[in-house]
Design a protein around this motif. Structure first.
Motif, PDB file in Angstrom:
ATOM      1  N   THR A  38       0.839  -1.202   0.000  1.00  0.00           N
ATOM      2  CA  THR A  38       0.000   0.000   0.000  1.00  0.00           C
ATOM      3  C   THR A  38       0.873   1.251   0.000  1.00  0.00           C
ATOM      4  O   THR A  38       0.940   1.979  -0.987  1.00  0.00           O
ATOM      5  CB  THR A  38      -0.931   0.007   1.233  1.00  0.00           C
ATOM      6  N   ASN A  65      -3.770   8.489  18.038  1.00  0.00           N
ATOM      7  CA  ASN A  65      -4.067   7.877  16.751  1.00  0.00           C
ATOM      8  C   ASN A  65      -3.441   6.473  16.711  1.00  0.00           C
ATOM      9  O   ASN A  65      -2.230   6.347  16.670  1.00  0.00           O
ATOM     10  CB  ASN A  65      -3.476   8.772  15.651  1.00  0.00           C
ATOM     11  N   PRO A  66      -4.275   5.416  16.760  1.00  0.00           N
ATOM     12  CA  PRO A  66      -3.733   4.069  16.941  1.00  0.00           C
ATOM     13  C   PRO A  66      -2.903   3.582  15.746  1.00  0.00           C
ATOM     14  O   PRO A  66      -3.129   3.971  14.611  1.00  0.00           O
ATOM     15  CB  PRO A  66      -4.989   3.217  17.092  1.00  0.00           C
ATOM     16  N   LEU A  67      -1.940   2.706  16.046  1.00  0.00           N
ATOM     17  CA  LEU A  67      -1.067   2.141  15.016  1.00  0.00           C
ATOM     18  C   LEU A  67      -1.595   0.776  14.576  1.00  0.00           C
ATOM     19  O   LEU A  67      -2.119   0.023  15.395  1.00  0.00           O
ATOM     20  CB  LEU A  67       0.347   1.978  15.585  1.00  0.00           C
ATOM     21  N   HIS A  70       1.241  -5.201  12.363  1.00  0.00           N
ATOM     22  CA  HIS A  70       1.495  -6.029  11.180  1.00  0.00           C
ATOM     23  C   HIS A  70       2.004  -7.410  11.568  1.00  0.00           C
ATOM     24  O   HIS A  70       2.909  -7.535  12.391  1.00  0.00           O
ATOM     25  CB  HIS A  70       2.509  -5.336  10.264  1.00  0.00           C
ATOM     26  N   THR A 103      -6.992  -4.239   6.875  1.00  0.00           N
ATOM     27  CA  THR A 103      -6.738  -4.183   8.319  1.00  0.00           C
ATOM     28  C   THR A 103      -8.030  -4.518   9.034  1.00  0.00           C
ATOM     29  O   THR A 103      -9.072  -3.935   8.729  1.00  0.00           O
ATOM     30  CB  THR A 103      -6.269  -2.763   8.722  1.00  0.00           C
ATOM     31  N   LEU A 120      -7.089   2.583  22.924  1.00  0.00           N
ATOM     32  CA  LEU A 120      -8.309   1.835  22.557  1.00  0.00           C
ATOM     33  C   LEU A 120      -8.229   0.403  23.081  1.00  0.00           C
ATOM     34  O   LEU A 120      -7.137  -0.126  23.299  1.00  0.00           O
ATOM     35  CB  LEU A 120      -8.478   1.806  21.031  1.00  0.00           C
ATOM     36  N   ALA A 146       3.071  -0.233  12.654  1.00  0.00           N
ATOM     37  CA  ALA A 146       3.584   0.634  11.598  1.00  0.00           C
ATOM     38  C   ALA A 146       2.512   1.536  11.019  1.00  0.00           C
ATOM     39  O   ALA A 146       1.565   1.059  10.387  1.00  0.00           O
ATOM     40  CB  ALA A 146       4.206  -0.194  10.475  1.00  0.00           C
ATOM     41  N   SER A 186      -4.392   0.550   3.427  1.00  0.00           N
ATOM     42  CA  SER A 186      -5.324  -0.572   3.526  1.00  0.00           C
ATOM     43  C   SER A 186      -6.736  -0.123   3.906  1.00  0.00           C
ATOM     44  O   SER A 186      -6.940   0.919   4.535  1.00  0.00           O
ATOM     45  CB  SER A 186      -4.821  -1.538   4.601  1.00  0.00           C
TER      46      SER A 186
HETATM   47  O1  TXA Z   1      -1.822   0.276   4.428  1.00  0.00           O
HETATM   48  C1  TXA Z   1      -1.711   0.629   5.592  1.00  0.00           C
HETATM   49  O2  TXA Z   1      -2.602   0.413   6.428  1.00  0.00           O
HETATM   50  C2  TXA Z   1      -0.409   1.335   6.026  1.00  0.00           C
HETATM   51  C3  TXA Z   1       0.743   0.355   5.841  1.00  0.00           C
HETATM   52  C4  TXA Z   1       2.040   0.877   6.383  1.00  0.00           C
HETATM   53  O3  TXA Z   1       0.417  -0.904   6.402  1.00  0.00           O
HETATM   54  N1  TXA Z   1      -0.503   1.830   7.358  1.00  0.00           N
HETATM   55  C5  TXA Z   1      -1.251   2.906   7.690  1.00  0.00           C
HETATM   56  O4  TXA Z   1      -1.159   3.285   9.018  1.00  0.00           O
HETATM   57  O5  TXA Z   1      -1.916   3.503   6.899  1.00  0.00           O
HETATM   58  P1  TXA Z   1      -1.649   4.701   9.522  1.00  0.00           P
HETATM   59  O6  TXA Z   1      -1.216   4.725  10.957  1.00  0.00           O
HETATM   60  O7  TXA Z   1      -1.144   5.774   8.673  1.00  0.00           O
HETATM   61  O8  TXA Z   1      -3.202   4.630   9.516  1.00  0.00           O
HETATM   62  C6  TXA Z   1      -3.886   3.758  10.398  1.00  0.00           C
HETATM   63  C7  TXA Z   1      -5.383   4.023  10.355  1.00  0.00           C
HETATM   64  C8  TXA Z   1      -5.732   5.291  11.107  1.00  0.00           C
HETATM   65  O9  TXA Z   1      -6.797   5.960  10.451  1.00  0.00           O
HETATM   66  C9  TXA Z   1      -6.165   4.721  12.453  1.00  0.00           C
HETATM   67  O10 TXA Z   1      -7.003   5.598  13.138  1.00  0.00           O
HETATM   68  C10 TXA Z   1      -6.846   3.410  12.054  1.00  0.00           C
HETATM   69  O11 TXA Z   1      -6.074   2.943  10.980  1.00  0.00           O
HETATM   70  N2  TXA Z   1      -6.794   2.409  13.132  1.00  0.00           N
HETATM   71  C11 TXA Z   1      -5.721   1.703  13.567  1.00  0.00           C
HETATM   72  N3  TXA Z   1      -6.050   0.923  14.628  1.00  0.00           N
HETATM   73  C12 TXA Z   1      -7.361   1.136  14.859  1.00  0.00           C
HETATM   74  C13 TXA Z   1      -8.298   0.647  15.826  1.00  0.00           C
HETATM   75  N4  TXA Z   1      -7.952  -0.216  16.774  1.00  0.00           N
HETATM   76  N5  TXA Z   1      -9.573   1.089  15.761  1.00  0.00           N
HETATM   77  C14 TXA Z   1      -9.951   1.963  14.807  1.00  0.00           C
HETATM   78  N6  TXA Z   1      -9.111   2.470  13.875  1.00  0.00           N
HETATM   79  C15 TXA Z   1      -7.842   2.071  13.899  1.00  0.00           C
END
Ligand code: TXA
Ligand code: MG
Length: 351
Positions: A38, A65-67, A70, A103, A120, A146, A186
């Motif tokens: 992605t 902002n949650p991670l 992977h 995801t 969360l 990540a 994703s």
């Molecule tokens: O394609 C992708 O998902 C990329 C690659 C590196 O894998 N990663 C990515 O991570 O886009 P990031 O941190 O830029 O975006 C993560 C998104 C955010 O909008 C976050 O709020 C949401 O996913 N997210 C993560 N964990 C969550 C959770 N437990 N509940 C709700 N939303 C979550």
């Protein structure tokens, strides 16, 4: 400033020594950027609060902002190390769509620190496609948290050079790789409620997920609201201004002729256009294309590098074409409208 090592690998056959060295950095609490299908990710040990804190710091990102966590394989055993419950739907989707740009949000296990999930009680799990990514995770012996490997607010990186532009001196290493095949992040799918709900649109559309599960899959209605007082999206990342070049971006909804006329009437020094492929030469200002009008996949692959390109060319103001709102085009629009801080002007006429 630390020294950021550039670890060059052959994407098709990442060499063992390099992957082991990168895995060691993660195990020791350091940060390594790596290619996914992605966008490039900025990885650290998902089980280590200190690593997650370093990620937020390196990106300059708000820590609520949650991670995404992977995984190196799509096995239920590996999911069960991080998710407290794994519903049948999650198993089916892992089998059908992993490794890949999906995801899944599930209840988290207590081993995952609050620093990783922004406090969360759920965790987003994803198994990425490229060999370099999965081998890195395997060699680190943990799961890798990540986010996209850009400075917070900037367009996501789709080449390792983009990562170096933002992260040189801020992280331990960058694993090189090809340009990301899909180019947008994703699909984030919440499986903790009664109906599977897309919190962030991506490559996989709801009808595909619905088809695999044999039940409805919906978009989170908050996705289509303008952020305001009571806008509280479940994916906290969706509420920020995002993906943006330095110049203000405005999306113009209308025909190509209307777009040209509007840009011509409103252009000043340094105005640029983000247009569809083939339109560049017909515009009254310098333009960067982001895929053909009827090709959402090409738009996804090009949108983030186009947003970076207008910056490099010193744009002062940017007018962008309006992507079609179906299939992956909806995900492209979702990114572009955030880059535009929700500025959309309807020029009228046919939709
Ligand atoms: O394609 C992708 O998902 C990329 C690659 C590196 O894998 N990663 C990515 O991570 O886009 P990031 O941190 O830029 O975006 C993560 C998104 C955010 O909008 C976050 O709020 C949401 O996913 N997210 C993560 N964990 C969550 C959770 N437990 N509940 C709700 N939303 C979550
Ligand atoms: Mg991001």
């Amino acid at each position: 400033m630390m020294e950021t090592r550039i670890l060059k690998v052959d994407p098709a056959m990442p060499d063992r020594e390099t992957v082991l060295a990168a895995g060691r950095i993660i195990r020791e609490g350091g940060l390594v950027a790596f290619p996914t299908e992605t966008v490039y990710g900025l990885g650290g040990d998902a089980l280590l609060s200190s690593a997650s804190k370093k990620i937020y710091e390196a990106k300059g990102r708000p820590s609520d902002n949650p991670l995404i966590v992977h995984l190196g394989t799509k096995s239920v055993r590996e999911m069960a190390r991080y998710a407290a419950e794994i519903p049948e739907d999650a198993k089916k989707l892992a089998e059908a769509l992993w490794p890949g740009p999906l995801t899944m949000v599930l209840p988290k296990r207590p081993e995952i620190p609050d620093a990783t999930t922004g406090g969360l009680s759920t965790v987003g799990l994803r198994c990425p496609y490229p060999q370099a990514a999965r081998r890195l995770i395997a060699s680190s012996g943990t799961a890798i948290a990540a986010p996209s490997a850009n400075l917070s607010g900037r367009p996501s990186p789709t080449t390792w050079q983009d990562v170096a532009e933002d992260m040189d001196g801020r992280i331990d290493a960058i694993i090189t790789g090809a340009r990301c095949r899909y180019g947008i992040e994703s699909t984030v799918l919440d499986l903790t409620g009664s109906v599977p709900t897309i919190l962030r649109p991506g490559w996989y559309p709801p009808y595909l997920i619905a088809h695999i599960l044999g039940k409805d899959c919906v978009y989170d209605p908050a996705l289509f609201a303008q952020p305001g007082e009571d806008y509280r999206p479940k994916a906290p990342g969706m509420k920020y201004k995002h993906y943006a070049p330095a110049a203000p971006v405005t999306i113009l909804k209308g025909s190509f002729a209307q777009f040209c006329a509007y840009v011509d009437a409103n252009k000043t020094d340094g105005t640029m256009a983000l247009c569809f492929a083939g339109e560049e030469a017909l515009l009254p200002v310098p333009a960067v294309a982001f895929g053909a009008e009827d090709d959402g996949a090409a738009q996804a692959a090009a949108i983030f590098s186009a947003l970076r390109e207008v910056d490099k060319r010193g744009a002062k103001a940017v007018f962008a074409r309006f992507p079609q709102m179906d299939g992956v085009g909806l995900a492209v629009f979702n990114r572009l409208v955030r880059a535009a801080a929700f500025r959309v002007i309807d020029l009228g006429g046919a939709p």
